[in-house]
Motif scaffolding. Structure first.
Motif, PDB file in Angstrom:
ATOM      1  N   TYR A 206       0.833  -1.206   0.000  1.00  9.14           N
ATOM      2  CA  TYR A 206       0.000   0.000   0.000  1.00  9.14           C
ATOM      3  C   TYR A 206       0.867   1.255   0.000  1.00  9.14           C
ATOM      4  N   ALA A 207       1.941   1.239   0.782  1.00  9.41           N
ATOM      5  CA  ALA A 207       2.825   2.402   0.863  1.00  9.41           C
ATOM      6  C   ALA A 207       3.537   2.655  -0.462  1.00  9.41           C
ATOM      7  N   GLN A 208       3.870   1.595  -1.190  1.00  5.98           N
ATOM      8  CA  GLN A 208       4.558   1.764  -2.465  1.00  5.98           C
ATOM      9  C   GLN A 208       3.609   2.171  -3.589  1.00  5.98           C
ATOM     10  N   ILE A 209       2.411   1.583  -3.596  1.00  3.19           N
ATOM     11  CA  ILE A 209       1.487   1.809  -4.705  1.00  3.19           C
ATOM     12  C   ILE A 209       0.586   3.026  -4.471  1.00  3.19           C
ATOM     13  N   LEU A 210       0.185   3.247  -3.239  1.00  3.12           N
ATOM     14  CA  LEU A 210      -0.718   4.360  -2.903  1.00  3.12           C
ATOM     15  C   LEU A 210      -0.106   5.226  -1.789  1.00  3.12           C
ATOM     16  N   PRO A 211       1.057   5.830  -2.016  1.00  2.00           N
ATOM     17  CA  PRO A 211       1.743   6.532  -0.927  1.00  2.00           C
ATOM     18  C   PRO A 211       0.955   7.711  -0.352  1.00  2.00           C
ATOM     19  N   THR A 212       0.301   8.477  -1.188  1.00  2.00           N
ATOM     20  CA  THR A 212      -0.445   9.634  -0.699  1.00  2.00           C
ATOM     21  C   THR A 212      -1.620   9.200   0.168  1.00  2.00           C
ATOM     22  N   LEU A 213      -2.340   8.175  -0.255  1.00  2.00           N
ATOM     23  CA  LEU A 213      -3.465   7.659   0.521  1.00  2.00           C
ATOM     24  C   LEU A 213      -2.986   7.097   1.857  1.00  2.00           C
ATOM     25  N   MET A 214      -1.870   6.404   1.850  1.00  2.00           N
ATOM     26  CA  MET A 214      -1.321   5.864   3.105  1.00  2.00           C
ATOM     27  C   MET A 214      -0.966   6.989   4.075  1.00  2.00           C
ATOM     28  N   GLU A 215      -0.423   8.073   3.574  1.00  2.00           N
ATOM     29  CA  GLU A 215      -0.130   9.221   4.438  1.00  2.00           C
ATOM     30  C   GLU A 215      -1.414   9.780   5.048  1.00  2.00           C
ATOM     31  N   GLN A 216      -2.461   9.839   4.234  1.00  2.00           N
ATOM     32  CA  GLN A 216      -3.732  10.407   4.702  1.00  2.00           C
ATOM     33  C   GLN A 216      -4.362   9.582   5.825  1.00  2.00           C
ATOM     34  N   VAL A 217      -4.174   8.251   5.780  1.00  2.00           N
ATOM     35  CA  VAL A 217      -4.784   7.389   6.811  1.00  2.00           C
ATOM     36  C   VAL A 217      -3.791   7.032   7.907  1.00  2.00           C
ATOM     37  N   GLY A 218      -2.674   7.728   7.965  1.00  3.86           N
ATOM     38  CA  GLY A 218      -1.690   7.476   9.017  1.00  3.86           C
ATOM     39  C   GLY A 218      -1.061   6.091   8.931  1.00  3.86           C
ATOM     40  N   TYR A 219      -0.901   5.585   7.730  1.00  2.00           N
ATOM     41  CA  TYR A 219      -0.289   4.280   7.458  1.00  2.00           C
ATOM     42  C   TYR A 219      -1.055   3.123   8.111  1.00  2.00           C
TER      43      TYR A 219
END
Length: 194
Positions: free
Chosen positions: A67-80
């Motif tokens: 998830y962090a590699q493919i959707l980095p911005t989304l992962m940041e938004q949900v606090g990983y």
């Protein structure tokens, strides 16, 4: 002097015309697939392994790293916290991205559904480059630019070469030494008997 130039032109056309006839329909696709396999197959396979979950069925459950590699911005938004990410469409994107990173390079390498697999890999490389630039915020030196005189940038230069290597089997086919060629030969023989 004119006779010498005529002789050189004729020799040139004979040598390279013969070379072209001897290699047409089999060499370019095979060579491009060989280059792809020797340079990128293990790269993509290792990258996919970092995205798979634990255990034998890890390919069904991508890791947090996927998830962090493919959707980095989304992962940041949900606090990983991947539990905050819905399966549709985001989990599905990560799952298919992980599978694509394994399946497509293998298909290109063995020459099965080569044209479609090569197109899929081109799309994969383009999306991967977009995510690297917009999601991972890589620096301008790493992105590089076309015609900048520096052939070492990861995005503009290297990935352009990756795409070119994939364009060859997509447009010219996989060549004679491929699963596609074996299947085609099998079906041609089979049709003769029916």
């Amino acid at each position: 002097m004119g006779a010498l130039i005529s002789l050189l032109v004729s020799l040139y056309q004979t040598v390279f015309g013969t070379l072209e006839r001897l290699t047409s329909d089999w060499f370019l696709g095979l060579a491009a697939r060989f280059v792809f396999a020797s340079v990128l197959l293990v790269y993509f396979f290792n990258s996919a392994l970092t995205k798979m979950g634990n255990g034998i069925f890890g390919f069904l459950s991508p890791s947090d790293g996927a998830y962090a590699q493919i959707l980095p911005t989304l992962m940041e938004q949900v606090g990983y916290d991947t539990s905050q990410i819905s399966f549709f469409p985001y989990g599905l994107i990560v799952l298919f991205g992980t599978w694509g990173e394994v399946i497509l390079p293998v298909l290109v390498t063995i020459g099965l559904f080569t044209r479609a697999a090569s197109l899929g890999m081109i799309v994969f490389v383009v999306v991967m480059s977009y995510v690297d630039i917009t999601g991972h915020h890589i620096d301008a030196a790493t992105i590089g630019a076309l015609f900048d005189g520096n052939p070492s940038s990861m995005i503009a230069d290297q990935r352009l070469l990756w795409v070119f290597v994939l364009l060859v089997p997509m447009l010219k086919g996989p060549g004679l030494i491929s699963v596609d060629a074996l299947l085609s030969s099998y079906y041609r023989r089979r049709e003769r008997y029916y």
